[in-house]
Design a protein around this motif. Structure first.
Motif, PDB file in Angstrom:
ATOM      1  N   LYS A   1      69.897  71.569-137.046  1.00 28.99           N
ATOM      2  CA  LYS A   1      71.218  70.938-137.064  1.00 28.99           C
ATOM      3  C   LYS A   1      72.322  71.995-137.028  1.00 28.99           C
ATOM      4  CE  LYS A   1      69.825  66.852-139.718  1.00 28.99           C
ATOM      5  NZ  LYS A   1      69.985  66.125-140.997  1.00 28.99           N
ATOM      6  N   LEU A   2      72.115  73.080-137.776  1.00 29.55           N
ATOM      7  CA  LEU A   2      73.132  74.131-137.849  1.00 29.55           C
ATOM      8  C   LEU A   2      73.364  74.766-136.484  1.00 29.55           C
ATOM      9  CD1 LEU A   2      75.001  75.907-139.593  1.00 29.55           C
ATOM     10  CD2 LEU A   2      73.053  77.427-139.977  1.00 29.55           C
ATOM     11  N   PHE A   3      72.290  75.185-135.820  1.00 29.42           N
ATOM     12  CA  PHE A   3      72.430  75.822-134.511  1.00 29.42           C
ATOM     13  C   PHE A   3      72.946  74.830-133.457  1.00 29.42           C
ATOM     14  CE2 PHE A   3      69.232  78.932-136.232  1.00 29.42           C
ATOM     15  CZ  PHE A   3      70.072  80.032-136.186  1.00 29.42           C
ATOM     16  N   SER A   4      72.489  73.577-133.551  1.00 29.07           N
ATOM     17  CA  SER A   4      72.951  72.572-132.603  1.00 29.07           C
ATOM     18  C   SER A   4      74.440  72.302-132.776  1.00 29.07           C
ATOM     19  CB  SER A   4      72.165  71.268-132.782  1.00 29.07           C
ATOM     20  OG  SER A   4      70.809  71.455-132.465  1.00 29.07           O
ATOM     21  N   LEU A   5      74.899  72.247-134.018  1.00 25.24           N
ATOM     22  CA  LEU A   5      76.335  72.079-134.274  1.00 25.24           C
ATOM     23  C   LEU A   5      77.127  73.194-133.617  1.00 25.24           C
ATOM     24  CD1 LEU A   5      76.754  70.997-138.018  1.00 25.24           C
ATOM     25  CD2 LEU A   5      77.620  69.798-136.016  1.00 25.24           C
ATOM     26  N   PHE A   6      76.566  74.392-133.660  1.00 18.76           N
ATOM     27  CA  PHE A   6      77.290  75.551-133.154  1.00 18.76           C
ATOM     28  C   PHE A   6      77.507  75.463-131.652  1.00 18.76           C
ATOM     29  CE2 PHE A   6      78.234  79.997-132.301  1.00 18.76           C
ATOM     30  CZ  PHE A   6      79.042  80.306-133.374  1.00 18.76           C
ATOM     31  N   TYR A   7      76.419  75.208-130.879  1.00 16.97           N
ATOM     32  CA  TYR A   7      76.606  75.242-129.424  1.00 16.97           C
ATOM     33  C   TYR A   7      77.055  73.912-128.833  1.00 16.97           C
ATOM     34  CZ  TYR A   7      71.949  73.142-128.570  1.00 16.97           C
ATOM     35  OH  TYR A   7      70.864  72.303-128.520  1.00 16.97           O
ATOM     36  N   THR A   8      76.943  72.804-129.593  1.00 13.28           N
ATOM     37  CA  THR A   8      77.405  71.524-129.058  1.00 13.28           C
ATOM     38  C   THR A   8      78.842  71.190-129.451  1.00 13.28           C
ATOM     39  OG1 THR A   8      76.512  70.304-130.961  1.00 13.28           O
ATOM     40  CG2 THR A   8      75.089  70.523-129.027  1.00 13.28           C
ATOM     41  N   ILE A   9      79.307  71.732-130.575  1.00 18.14           N
ATOM     42  CA  ILE A   9      80.630  71.345-131.078  1.00 18.14           C
ATOM     43  C   ILE A   9      81.538  72.541-131.321  1.00 18.14           C
ATOM     44  CG2 ILE A   9      81.833  70.238-133.000  1.00 18.14           C
ATOM     45  CD1 ILE A   9      79.400  68.392-133.294  1.00 18.14           C
ATOM     46  N   VAL A  10      81.040  73.546-132.051  1.00 14.58           N
ATOM     47  CA  VAL A  10      81.904  74.678-132.423  1.00 14.58           C
ATOM     48  C   VAL A  10      82.327  75.481-131.195  1.00 14.58           C
ATOM     49  CG1 VAL A  10      82.057  76.817-133.758  1.00 14.58           C
ATOM     50  CG2 VAL A  10      80.903  74.825-134.733  1.00 14.58           C
ATOM     51  N   THR A  11      81.371  75.808-130.310  1.00 18.55           N
ATOM     52  CA  THR A  11      81.701  76.598-129.118  1.00 18.55           C
ATOM     53  C   THR A  11      82.711  75.895-128.210  1.00 18.55           C
ATOM     54  OG1 THR A  11      79.521  77.653-129.203  1.00 18.55           O
ATOM     55  CG2 THR A  11      80.744  77.835-127.146  1.00 18.55           C
ATOM     56  N   PRO A  12      82.538  74.587-127.890  1.00 22.14           N
ATOM     57  CA  PRO A  12      83.576  73.915-127.094  1.00 22.14           C
ATOM     58  C   PRO A  12      84.943  73.895-127.759  1.00 22.14           C
ATOM     59  CG  PRO A  12      81.554  72.631-127.055  1.00 22.14           C
ATOM     60  CD  PRO A  12      81.348  73.726-128.065  1.00 22.14           C
ATOM     61  N   MET A  13      84.973  73.894-129.100  1.00 13.92           N
ATOM     62  CA  MET A  13      86.252  73.924-129.805  1.00 13.92           C
ATOM     63  C   MET A  13      86.908  75.297-129.684  1.00 13.92           C
ATOM     64  SD  MET A  13      87.052  73.280-133.860  1.00 13.92           S
ATOM     65  CE  MET A  13      86.160  74.764-134.354  1.00 13.92           C
ATOM     66  N   LEU A  14      86.096  76.359-129.706  1.00 10.63           N
ATOM     67  CA  LEU A  14      86.638  77.717-129.658  1.00 10.63           C
ATOM     68  C   LEU A  14      87.031  78.159-128.245  1.00 10.63           C
ATOM     69  CD1 LEU A  14      84.192  79.585-132.089  1.00 10.63           C
ATOM     70  CD2 LEU A  14      86.507  78.777-132.577  1.00 10.63           C
ATOM     71  N   ASN A  15      86.400  77.568-127.219  1.00 12.10           N
ATOM     72  CA  ASN A  15      86.627  78.027-125.849  1.00 12.10           C
ATOM     73  C   ASN A  15      88.094  78.048-125.422  1.00 12.10           C
ATOM     74  OD1 ASN A  15      83.952  78.592-125.488  1.00 12.10           O
ATOM     75  ND2 ASN A  15      83.483  76.743-124.337  1.00 12.10           N
ATOM     76  N   PRO A  16      88.877  76.968-125.650  1.00 14.70           N
ATOM     77  CA  PRO A  16      90.290  77.027-125.252  1.00 14.70           C
ATOM     78  C   PRO A  16      91.054  78.152-125.946  1.00 14.70           C
ATOM     79  CG  PRO A  16      89.654  74.774-125.732  1.00 14.70           C
ATOM     80  CD  PRO A  16      88.521  75.648-126.188  1.00 14.70           C
ATOM     81  N   LEU A  17      90.727  78.389-127.231  1.00  9.78           N
ATOM     82  CA  LEU A  17      91.391  79.469-127.967  1.00  9.78           C
ATOM     83  C   LEU A  17      90.999  80.824-127.397  1.00  9.78           C
ATOM     84  CD1 LEU A  17      90.894  78.143-131.620  1.00  9.78           C
ATOM     85  CD2 LEU A  17      92.976  78.040-130.250  1.00  9.78           C
ATOM     86  N   ILE A  18      89.712  80.984-127.105  1.00 13.73           N
ATOM     87  CA  ILE A  18      89.225  82.262-126.575  1.00 13.73           C
ATOM     88  C   ILE A  18      89.863  82.563-125.226  1.00 13.73           C
ATOM     89  CG2 ILE A  18      87.190  83.470-125.676  1.00 13.73           C
ATOM     90  CD1 ILE A  18      85.528  81.923-127.789  1.00 13.73           C
ATOM     91  N   TYR A  19      89.891  81.573-124.331  1.00 13.69           N
ATOM     92  CA  TYR A  19      90.415  81.810-122.984  1.00 13.69           C
ATOM     93  C   TYR A  19      91.934  81.900-122.935  1.00 13.69           C
ATOM     94  CZ  TYR A  19      85.941  81.367-120.610  1.00 13.69           C
ATOM     95  OH  TYR A  19      84.664  81.591-120.157  1.00 13.69           O
ATOM     96  N   SER A  20      92.632  81.236-123.868  1.00 12.37           N
ATOM     97  CA  SER A  20      94.100  81.267-123.831  1.00 12.37           C
ATOM     98  C   SER A  20      94.669  82.467-124.587  1.00 12.37           C
ATOM     99  CB  SER A  20      94.677  79.966-124.392  1.00 12.37           C
ATOM    100  OG  SER A  20      94.245  79.762-125.724  1.00 12.37           O
ATOM    101  N   LEU A  21      94.146  82.702-125.789  1.00 10.15           N
ATOM    102  CA  LEU A  21      94.710  83.779-126.606  1.00 10.15           C
ATOM    103  C   LEU A  21      94.393  85.164-126.050  1.00 10.15           C
ATOM    104  CD1 LEU A  21      94.010  82.452-130.221  1.00 10.15           C
ATOM    105  CD2 LEU A  21      96.143  82.350-128.923  1.00 10.15           C
ATOM    106  N   ARG A  22      93.340  85.279-125.234  1.00 10.71           N
ATOM    107  CA  ARG A  22      92.947  86.576-124.692  1.00 10.71           C
ATOM    108  C   ARG A  22      93.321  86.728-123.215  1.00 10.71           C
ATOM    109  NH1 ARG A  22      89.448  89.319-127.956  1.00 10.71           N
ATOM    110  NH2 ARG A  22      88.717  90.538-126.186  1.00 10.71           N
ATOM    111  N   ASN A  23      94.143  85.808-122.707  1.00  9.76           N
ATOM    112  CA  ASN A  23      94.513  85.843-121.294  1.00  9.76           C
ATOM    113  C   ASN A  23      96.028  85.755-121.158  1.00  9.76           C
ATOM    114  OD1 ASN A  23      95.076  84.815-118.532  1.00  9.76           O
ATOM    115  ND2 ASN A  23      92.849  84.823-118.360  1.00  9.76           N
ATOM    116  N   LYS A  24      96.639  86.832-120.684  1.00  8.80           N
ATOM    117  CA  LYS A  24      98.100  86.893-120.604  1.00  8.80           C
ATOM    118  C   LYS A  24      98.664  85.886-119.611  1.00  8.80           C
ATOM    119  CE  LYS A  24      98.422  91.766-121.981  1.00  8.80           C
ATOM    120  NZ  LYS A  24      98.814  93.140-121.581  1.00  8.80           N
TER     121      LYS A  24
END
Length: 314
Positions: free
Chosen positions: A278-301
């Motif tokens: 459950k822990l690993f599944s939560l990470f790649y099914t929910i946490v990663t999609p939540m972080l992606n917009p932040l990762i791509y926007s905050l690190r891209n001028k």
């Protein structure tokens, strides 16, 4: 437990309904979990939608890199919508029953979109490889037609195999129990419920995982080895910094997704437990999609500049 049609010849029962246990072992936290997952779902929808809108309306983002990023954001919305709404419904209504057909449908879409994510991440690394290692040929190689073809292949490439794998899994007889100790229909917990020997099915899962996860990951590593080699040869520190900045976001997403998914599907069966699954599944099914917009926007001028322009922030 709901069973029908007991077969005398194999003494197995046909399950017509599963019970998704989800987070039922945390009865005092149901309200908190519902609020937390609702906020996460909203963040994923808003964040990824912002990226899609920005890449469509801002002229400076009309590039292959952002075309694939918009596809990736669309994928993340679809990917998380396969599991999160069902989680929210189960928590809110305390209704954990799911029909075999609904379970199979959820698993099939989950696998197809998971394969799409692997392929799309590989395509995005190829785009960066051409842009950095062959910049003069980039406009010709990554023309609009080629980009559309690569995106379409990523979305459609996994459909036949994953439909076949889903049919193979649900052709098994389930007689051990009908309780899936997970928050969605996933392969490892479903196989635990099957009667008899499932070694052929487990081998099939490994082969498909190698084809759809390991091969794209190796292609990504090959692309980035060439990219890093090219970047290190750049004469100025500014050029190296700019080249690295365009790749770092993608690399971070690659390791977050492939790392957690690989641990879930390719580690030995003896090490599987409901809690860690459950822990690993939560990470790649929910946490990663939540972080992606932040990762791509905050690190891209360029994305930050487009967002400021859209919000009229100077």
């Amino acid at each position: 437990m709901k069973f029908t049609e007991i077969r005398a010849e194999d003494n197995a029962s046909t399950v017509t309904e599963f019970l998704l246990l989800g987070f039922s072992d945390l009865p005092n936290l149901q309200g908190i979990l519902f609020g937390m997952f609702s906020i996460i779902y909203l963040i994923i929808l808003v964040g990824n939608s912002f990226i899609i809108v920005l890449t469509r309306i801002d002229p400076t983002l009309q590039k292959p890199m952002y075309f694939f990023l918009a596809n990736f954001s669309s994928l993340e919305i679809c990917y998380v919508s396969v599991t999160l709404p069902r989680i929210l419904f189960s928590i809110a209504a305390q209704e954990r029953n799911i029909s075999v057909l609904s379970c199979a449908t959820q698993l099939c879409f989950f696998l197809i979109l998971g394969a799409t994510e692997c392929f799309l991440l590989a395509v995005m690394s190829y785009d960066r490889y051409v842009a950095i290692c062959n910049p003069l040929h980039y406009p010709v190689v990554m023309n609009p037609t080629k980009c559309t073809q690569l995106a379409a292949a990523s979305w459609l490439g996994g459909i036949p195999v994953q439909i076949g794998q889903t049919c193979q899994i649900f052709s098994l007889h389930f007689c051990n129990s009908n309780q899936i100790n997970h928050f969605f229909c996933d392969i490892p917990p479903i196989l635990k419920l099957a009667c008899g020997d499932t070694s052929i099915n487990e081998l099939s899962v490994y082969l498909v995982a190698i084809l759809f996860a390991a091969v794209p990951f190796m292609l990504i590593l090959a692309s980035y080895s060439k990219i890093i080699e090219t970047i290190l040869k750049l004469p100025t520190a500014t050029g190296r910094s700019k080249a690295f900045s365009t790749c770092s976001s993608h690399l971070l997403v690659v390791f977050l997704f492939f790392g957690s998914a690989t641990i879930t599907y390719l580690r030995p069966k003896s090490t599987h437990s409901p809690g860690t699954d459950k822990l690993f599944s939560l990470f790649y099914t929910i946490v990663t999609p939540m972080l992606n917009p932040l990762i791509y926007s905050l690190r891209n001028k360029e994305v930050i500049a487009a967002l400021r322009k859209l919000l009229r922030i100077k």
